[in-house]
Design a protein around this motif. Structure first.
Motif, PDB file in Angstrom:
ATOM      1  N   ASP A   3     111.975  19.506  72.058  1.00 47.34           N
ATOM      2  CA  ASP A   3     111.305  18.512  71.226  1.00 47.34           C
ATOM      3  C   ASP A   3     111.249  19.037  69.791  1.00 47.34           C
ATOM      4  OD1 ASP A   3     109.623  16.738  69.925  1.00 47.34           O
ATOM      5  OD2 ASP A   3     108.160  16.659  71.560  1.00 47.34           O
ATOM      6  N   VAL A  30     110.705  17.693  66.961  1.00 40.78           N
ATOM      7  CA  VAL A  30     109.576  17.242  66.150  1.00 40.78           C
ATOM      8  C   VAL A  30     108.348  18.100  66.472  1.00 40.78           C
ATOM      9  CG1 VAL A  30     108.015  15.314  65.670  1.00 40.78           C
ATOM     10  CG2 VAL A  30     110.476  14.908  65.894  1.00 40.78           C
ATOM     11  N   THR A  35     113.635  13.856  60.421  1.00 41.29           N
ATOM     12  CA  THR A  35     113.616  13.006  61.609  1.00 41.29           C
ATOM     13  C   THR A  35     114.254  11.680  61.263  1.00 41.29           C
ATOM     14  OG1 THR A  35     111.580  14.061  62.345  1.00 41.29           O
ATOM     15  CG2 THR A  35     112.145  11.928  63.352  1.00 41.29           C
ATOM     16  N   LEU A  36     115.238  11.267  62.043  1.00 36.18           N
ATOM     17  CA  LEU A  36     115.917   9.988  61.847  1.00 36.18           C
ATOM     18  C   LEU A  36     115.538   9.046  62.973  1.00 36.18           C
ATOM     19  CD1 LEU A  36     119.483  11.290  60.952  1.00 36.18           C
ATOM     20  CD2 LEU A  36     117.684  10.567  59.377  1.00 36.18           C
ATOM     21  N   VAL A  37     115.254   7.827  62.626  1.00 36.04           N
ATOM     22  CA  VAL A  37     114.979   6.807  63.625  1.00 36.04           C
ATOM     23  C   VAL A  37     116.075   5.767  63.507  1.00 36.04           C
ATOM     24  CG1 VAL A  37     113.343   5.044  64.385  1.00 36.04           C
ATOM     25  CG2 VAL A  37     112.502   7.205  63.417  1.00 36.04           C
ATOM     26  N   PHE A  38     116.744   5.512  64.612  1.00 35.66           N
ATOM     27  CA  PHE A  38     117.842   4.544  64.617  1.00 35.66           C
ATOM     28  C   PHE A  38     117.349   3.234  65.210  1.00 35.66           C
ATOM     29  CE2 PHE A  38     119.885   8.650  64.629  1.00 35.66           C
ATOM     30  CZ  PHE A  38     120.885   8.470  63.680  1.00 35.66           C
ATOM     31  N   CYS A  39     117.587   2.155  64.514  1.00 33.58           N
ATOM     32  CA  CYS A  39     117.219   0.817  64.986  1.00 33.58           C
ATOM     33  C   CYS A  39     118.469  -0.047  64.949  1.00 33.58           C
ATOM     34  CB  CYS A  39     116.156   0.202  64.089  1.00 33.58           C
ATOM     35  SG  CYS A  39     114.641   1.164  64.015  1.00 33.58           S
TER      36      CYS A  39
END
Length: 129
Positions: A108, A110, A124-128
């Motif tokens: 983990d 993060v 941190t990348l968030v993919f949508c």
């Protein structure tokens, strides 16, 4: 399952019995000659033809009964998330590597970044979609 890592381990541990955890979840005994002769481990699955041991749980139960030490050459998923280590720990199977709690934390990224451990900068990348 890293065939290249398994080749390195097999070379370093010539007396070890080799078990291969297949993509379909089954574990089989693997021939040292087949493993060492596999020239394209990153491109082609290993052709395993040895004794079928069974599911991962069956293999770990066997390892426990036979008092085996597992030297794992696996990457990603269950192998790094702590799930495999937890299965080993629950069965009393000895294995080389970090325990389940340390593996879970290290997997983990993060959570690691939020500890007091010195780490490289984290993004941190968030993919949508």
């Amino acid at each position: 399952m890293s065939v290249a890592s398994a080749q390195t381990l097999a070379e370093a541990l010539p007396e070890a019995e080799l078990w291969f955890w297949r993509r379909d979840g089954l574990v089989q005994v693997c021939s040292r000659d087949v493993l060492m002769g596999h020239a394209r481990p990153f491109e082609v699955d290993l052709p395993v033809t040895g004794e079928a041991i069974g599911s991962l749980e069956v293999a770990l139960d066997r390892a426990s009964r036979e008092h085996r030490l597992l030297v794992l050459g696996l990457h990603g998923g269950m192998a790094e998330s702590g799930e495999l280590a937890a299965l080993c720990e629950a069965r009393g199977v000895h294995f080389a590597g970090a325990g389940s709690a340390a593996s879970r934390l290290a997997f983990d990224k993060v959570a690691v970044a939020q500890t007091s451990l010195a780490t490289p900068p984290t993004l941190t990348l968030v993919f949508c979609h």
